[in-house]
Design an enzyme around this catalytic site. Structure first.
Site, PDB file in Angstrom:
ATOM      1  N   ASN A 167     -23.935  12.810  13.254  1.00 51.92           N
ATOM      2  CA  ASN A 167     -25.069  12.512  14.136  1.00 51.92           C
ATOM      3  C   ASN A 167     -25.196  11.026  14.451  1.00 51.92           C
ATOM      4  OD1 ASN A 167     -25.872  11.593  11.643  1.00 51.92           O
ATOM      5  ND2 ASN A 167     -27.905  12.507  11.703  1.00 51.92           N
ATOM      6  N   LYS A 168     -24.304  10.178  13.951  1.00 52.70           N
ATOM      7  CA  LYS A 168     -24.432   8.735  14.165  1.00 52.70           C
ATOM      8  C   LYS A 168     -23.822   8.326  15.510  1.00 52.70           C
ATOM      9  CE  LYS A 168     -26.739   7.758  10.409  1.00 52.70           C
ATOM     10  NZ  LYS A 168     -26.449   8.329   9.176  1.00 52.70           N
ATOM     11  N   ILE A 169     -23.889   7.044  15.847  1.00 48.53           N
ATOM     12  CA  ILE A 169     -23.488   6.626  17.196  1.00 48.53           C
ATOM     13  C   ILE A 169     -21.997   6.875  17.455  1.00 48.53           C
ATOM     14  CG2 ILE A 169     -23.226   4.157  16.626  1.00 48.53           C
ATOM     15  CD1 ILE A 169     -24.573   3.808  19.585  1.00 48.53           C
TER      16      ILE A 169
END
Ligand SMILES: *Cc1c(COP(=O)(O)O)cnc(C)c1O
Length: 391
Positions: free
Chosen positions: A216-218
């Site tokens: 879910n991170k960039i």
């Protein structure tokens, strides 16, 4: 007052061009991900050594403007090792915001150390330096050259600033405080790859920093993390600790410390190399999203969209709205958005309110609890569209 939120849900769906549910944050794979991962499979180099790990570490260090990056299995492992190489020991206390993901505190606990919770700023959502210093003056004393918590007798060893949703902490006053009180800084930059404070990348201010590449991170490597540092010796030690402390030898298995198997597999690093190439594009799209949200939030009174702090460039990992407490109940707004197909979520429960951490030392946490009642994260996946061209 309620109707606006139904309209917001509709506008978000329209913006994403979808009738179905809109996720909070989805990974975007539109670069060379398949090519690099395929290369790993074709060559057989899928596991713990390989050229992508080396490339990923080099490119990360270069992007973040630090001497070294060590790729590991996840962000929590990166924090664990960053704290360990910085000298955090059993029965030390480590200052950190109460408003963070539980991994920040867990990593400290793995070392037998104790989280000590402090309050955050309502502007940056990160540690409030002024309040931190007032707290240190109130509870601290110097003993044998160390800052000690008078109430517990434990050494206060380090501070872990966390750059919430990608918005940088006000680092200059924090660096000054840590300098004066002899505190080590380990940054939890898990959410802030691509975020800069006064032109310098987050994660490079302290002795070491930790990144996360969770799904879910960039950018994502499936699961993954990295330790950043400007200290070559610490970097070598971090690499050693994440690779079972094996001494290089043609055939012998010799290990000189109890260490960890935290190394990032090559196949994950392949994904990471492709994602890192797309980071500038993601950052641009994230900033466009801010403008779109500013527009569609305009009709709603009593709510502000969080924007990057002064002197900072934020990666805007998660878009954040802050409700006026007197105008709205957070859970009512969440219900409406979720029921209407927009994935939204509140900020974390302050860590002192969780049973594993309820007994930990802490300062007054009024801003933390206020923000907990006010914050909602809204869908933050970069928008596809005419700018969505492959580079
Ligand atoms: C994601 C995250 C972590 C941990 O990362 P994992 O890769 O999930 O272990 C740590 N701290 C914060 C603030 C995070 O958001």
């Amino acid at each position: 007052m309620i109707r606006e939120w139904f309209e917001l849900a509709e506008n978000i769906k329209k913006m994403y061009g979808s009738e179905g549910a809109i996720a909070l944050h989805e990974p975007t794979f539109d670069g060379k991900e398949m090519e690099y991962v395929n290369d790993c499979i074709q060559s057989g180099w899928v596991s713990s050594v390989g050229k992508y790990v080396i490339d990923f570490e080099k490119q990360l260090a270069s992007y973040a403007g630090v001497k070294r990056a060590i790729a590991v299995v996840n962000g929590t492992a990166a924090l664990h090792i960053a704290l360990k190489i910085a000298g955090v020991k059993e029965q030390d206390e480590v200052l950190m915001p109460a408003l963070t993901f539980i991994a920040t505190a867990n990593a400290v606990s793995y070392l037998g150390a104790v989280p000590h919770f402090v309050d955050v700023s309502t502007l940056t959502l990160g540690i409030d330096p002024d309040k931190l210093e007032k707290h240190i003056i109130q509870i601290g004393k110097f003993k044998d050259g160390h800052l000690v918590n008078r109430l517990t007798g434990r050494i206060i060893r380090a501070v872990v600033p966390m750059h919430t949703f990608g918005h940088p902490v006000d680092m200059d006053p924090l660096l000054d405080i840590c300098n004066r009180y002899g505190l080590v800084i380990i940054e939890d930059a898990a959410e802030s790859l691509g975020s800069f404070y006064k032109g310098k990348h987050t994660g490079g201010f302290g002795l070491a920093g930790a990144l996360s590449f969770n799904g879910n991170k960039i950018i994502t490597t499936g699961g993954g993390g990295a330790i950043l540092t400007n200290d070559e010796q610490l970097a070598d030690h971090a690499k050693h600790l994440t690779t079972t402390a094996k001494i290089p030898h043609k055939w012998d298995y010799r290990h000189d410390e109890i260490a960890y198997n935290y190394r990032m597999p090559n196949i994950n690093a392949a994904l990471g190399c492709a994602q890192l190439e797309r980071l500038p594009y993601f950052l641009e799209k994230k900033k466009n999203l801010v403008k779109k949200y500013q527009e569609i939030l305009k009709p709603i009174k009593g709510v502000r969209l969080l924007t990057e702090p002064e002197s900072s460039s934020s990666n805007y990992w998660l878009q954040t709205i802050i409700l006026d407490e007197d105008s709205y109940n957070r859970d009512d707004v969440l219900e409406i958005l979720l029921k209407n197909g927009v994935q939204a979520r509140p900020v974390w429960t302050p860590l002192d309110g969780l049973s594993p951490y309820s007994g930990c030392p802490k300062d007054d946490l009024s801003n933390t609890y206020l923000l907990n009642r006010q914050i909602i994260n809204i869908p933050s996946t970069p928008l596809k569209g005419e700018h969505n061209v492959k580079t």
